[in-house]
Scaffold this motif. Structure first.
Motif, short mmCIF file in Angstrom:
data_model
loop_
_atom_site.label_atom_id
_atom_site.label_comp_id
_atom_site.label_asym_id
_atom_site.label_seq_id
_atom_site.Cartn_x
_atom_site.Cartn_y
_atom_site.Cartn_z
N PRO A 25 -5.52 4.64 -3.44
CA PRO A 25 -4.24 4.67 -2.72
C PRO A 25 -4.12 5.85 -1.75
O PRO A 25 -3.25 5.83 -0.87
CB PRO A 25 -3.21 4.79 -3.84
N CYS B 39 -3.07 -4.63 -1.24
CA CYS B 39 -4.37 -3.96 -1.35
C CYS B 39 -5.52 -4.92 -1.66
O CYS B 39 -6.67 -4.49 -1.70
CB CYS B 39 -4.31 -2.85 -2.40
N ARG C 276 -6.71 4.67 1.04
CA ARG C 276 -6.40 3.27 1.33
C ARG C 276 -7.67 2.45 1.58
O ARG C 276 -7.67 1.50 2.36
CB ARG C 276 -5.42 3.13 2.51
N GLN C 277 -8.71 2.82 0.87
CA GLN C 277 -9.99 2.13 1.00
C GLN C 277 -10.44 1.61 -0.37
O GLN C 277 -10.19 2.25 -1.40
CB GLN C 277 -11.06 3.07 1.56
N HIS D 265 -7.74 -6.69 -0.11
CA HIS D 265 -8.17 -6.76 1.28
C HIS D 265 -9.07 -7.95 1.54
O HIS D 265 -9.26 -8.37 2.68
CB HIS D 265 -8.90 -5.47 1.68
N ALA E 96 0.75 4.29 -2.86
CA ALA E 96 0.58 5.71 -2.51
C ALA E 96 1.65 6.56 -3.20
O ALA E 96 1.37 7.64 -3.75
CB ALA E 96 0.63 5.88 -1.00
N TYR F 200 -9.19 0.19 -5.64
CA TYR F 200 -8.46 0.54 -4.42
C TYR F 200 -7.94 1.97 -4.55
O TYR F 200 -7.20 2.29 -5.48
CB TYR F 200 -7.30 -0.42 -4.19
N LYS G 287 0.84 -1.20 0.00
CA LYS G 287 0.00 0.00 0.00
C LYS G 287 0.87 1.26 0.00
O LYS G 287 0.53 2.26 -0.64
CB LYS G 287 -0.94 -0.01 1.21
N ASP G 288 1.97 1.20 0.71
CA ASP G 288 2.88 2.36 0.73
C ASP G 288 3.40 2.65 -0.67
O ASP G 288 3.46 3.82 -1.09
CB ASP G 288 4.07 2.09 1.67
#
Length: 433
Positions: free
Chosen positions: A348, A332, A351-352, A334, A306, A346, A302-303
């Motif tokens: 970024p 991601c 983060r949802q 989930h 982003a 997703y 996820k980082d």
């Protein structure tokens, strides 16, 4: 004495329509003296009448069966004392969500054989749906690409494709994708998608199925190193580039002076870190087909996403997470999605995820039971692989001590529970109970 074999109605997922032993295989096994009871099912891809015509007895439960074959996990209230169950149990990694199920089986003195562990001497799986996961996953990912681009207002040749489950057969899906391939050859791809690069992680049965679909399109395979040197300005618009990523492409040693060694990587994954991020900006689509567990580095975090999106809209539009390990190699992802609601975007930044094709971010297709989108072909292929072992399992006397059990070696090695106790190779699971 040969026992009566039961065939379960699958009830974990609404759209789970596969079966471990098909009417075709029952007809052949009946000639060997085996008897079958099939639990009635309105949704199974093979009708009740097909089983009945093959010589099976239909029933509303499997109380008269001693050996029960299924596909997915079984609700705990269905287990009966001292019976033998064969299904994908998803307990060998100590999965917490299935430990209650395993405890119930242990308390009832059940025997458990897991298809996933039926392997040859080289530890290659002998009974699997993997190819069909790859086939359906690649179909769905191309369909997802078409829908995602269409939502963004980009006209593209993939928009005519359907989700795998909506084709009447695998052959119909192949024909549709081949037609898209002809369009790409003749007219090219939209500039928003050029050059189109599809990365595939892994090289087993799942990846093999994915390649069967990708090979229906005009494509050439390039190496990861060639991908890094690919010049977008010189790449033709009527070709799709395929890149296969192996372990040495995904990870590198923490020790910069060390070279990648596959055996060491498998034995000491903690000594490695991801080396995949260098390729991600060059990809249009990623098909994740590899084995992963929490000992290994993630390939997309996820980082990283982003950071990637902070630079603007990337080339990467779709991840087909065919392996579907929630919070796993593709962080991601989930959750595994359902056939009825197969994709999410997703975001970024937040983060949802948001279900469907719209929204800012990366589209992820992560259907948990992809082979069930091709249920007839998948069941027939699986049944072919399982067929040689069915009679031996039915004939085995499970009341004997484990050391004295007469079973084909690949099956005996897949016996997780015997008389309710973990067998020697699986005693480590006690640590998770």
């Amino acid at each position: 004495m040969t026992k009566i074999i039961g065939i379960r109605h699958e009830d974990k997922y609404l759209m789970e329509r596969r079966v471990a032993i098909t009417p075709l295989h029952i007809g052949k096994l009946k000639k060997e003296g085996l008897q079958f009871i099939v639990e009635r099912s309105a949704k199974r891809i093979f009708s009740d009448s097909e089983f009945e015509n093959a010589g099976a007895r239909l029933a509303d439960d499997l109380k008269d069966a001693e050996v029960i074959f299924g596909v997915k996990e079984i609700p705990v209230h269905h287990f009966e004392e001292n019976k033998t169950y064969i299904f994908f149990s998803h307990v060998i990694k100590g999965q917490s969500y299935n430990m209650p199920m395993l405890k119930v089986m242990m308390s009832k003195g059940c025997n458990l054989i897991d298809y996933e562990k039926i392997e040859n001497e080289e530890r290659k799986r002998l009974i699997f749906f993997g190819r069909y996961a790859g086939l359906a996953g690649a179909i769905n990912s191309l369909w997802s690409m078409g829908q995602r681009l269409a939502k963004k207002g980009v006209e593209n040749p993939f928009s005519v494709l359907k989700q795998a489950v909506n084709y009447t057969s695998l052959e119909e899906a192949r024909t549709a994708i081949s037609a898209v391939g002809h369009v790409i050859s003749a007219r090219g791809l939209p500039k928003e998608l050029c050059p189109m690069v599809v990365g595939v992680t892994g090289y087993g049965n799942v990846a093999g199925g994915a390649h069967e679909i990708l090979n229906l399109l005009p494509s050439i395979e390039i190496s990861p190193a060639q991908l890094l040197g690919l010049d977008p300005e010189k790449a033709p618009s009527n070709i799709i580039y395929k890149v296969i990523f192996r372990e040495k492409d995904l990870s590198k040693p923490l020790d910069s002076a060390a070279e990648f060694d596959l055996a060491h990587y498998y034995n000491h994954p903690e000594a490695y870190r991801s080396d995949f991020e260098q390729y991600i900006p060059k990809l249009s689509m990623l098909l994740n087909c590899m084995y992963w567990d929490k000992r290994y580095p993630r390939i997309i975090t996820k980082d990283y996403l982003a950071q990637l999106y902070a630079k603007g809209e990337p080339m990467l539009k779709v991840i087909g997470d065919i392996s579907c390990d929630p919070d796993g190699s593709i962080e991601c992802t989930h959750k595994g999605t359902e056939i009825e609601d197969p994709v999410f975007v997703y975001n970024p930044d937040s983060r949802q995820p948001s279900m469907g094709f719209k929204g800012h971010g990366l589209l992820v297709m992560a259907v948990d039971i992809l082979p069930s989108e091709l249920p007839r072909e998948a069941s027939l292929g699986f049944g072919d692989a399982l067929f040689p072992y069915v009679k031996a399992i039915a004939d085995s006397d499970f009341s004997q001590p484990f050391a004295d059990l007469v079973l084909p070696n690949p099956v005996k090695k897949a016996l997780i529970l015997h008389q309710g106790k973990l067998t020697p190779a699986f005693e480590y699971i006690n640590n998770y109970l």
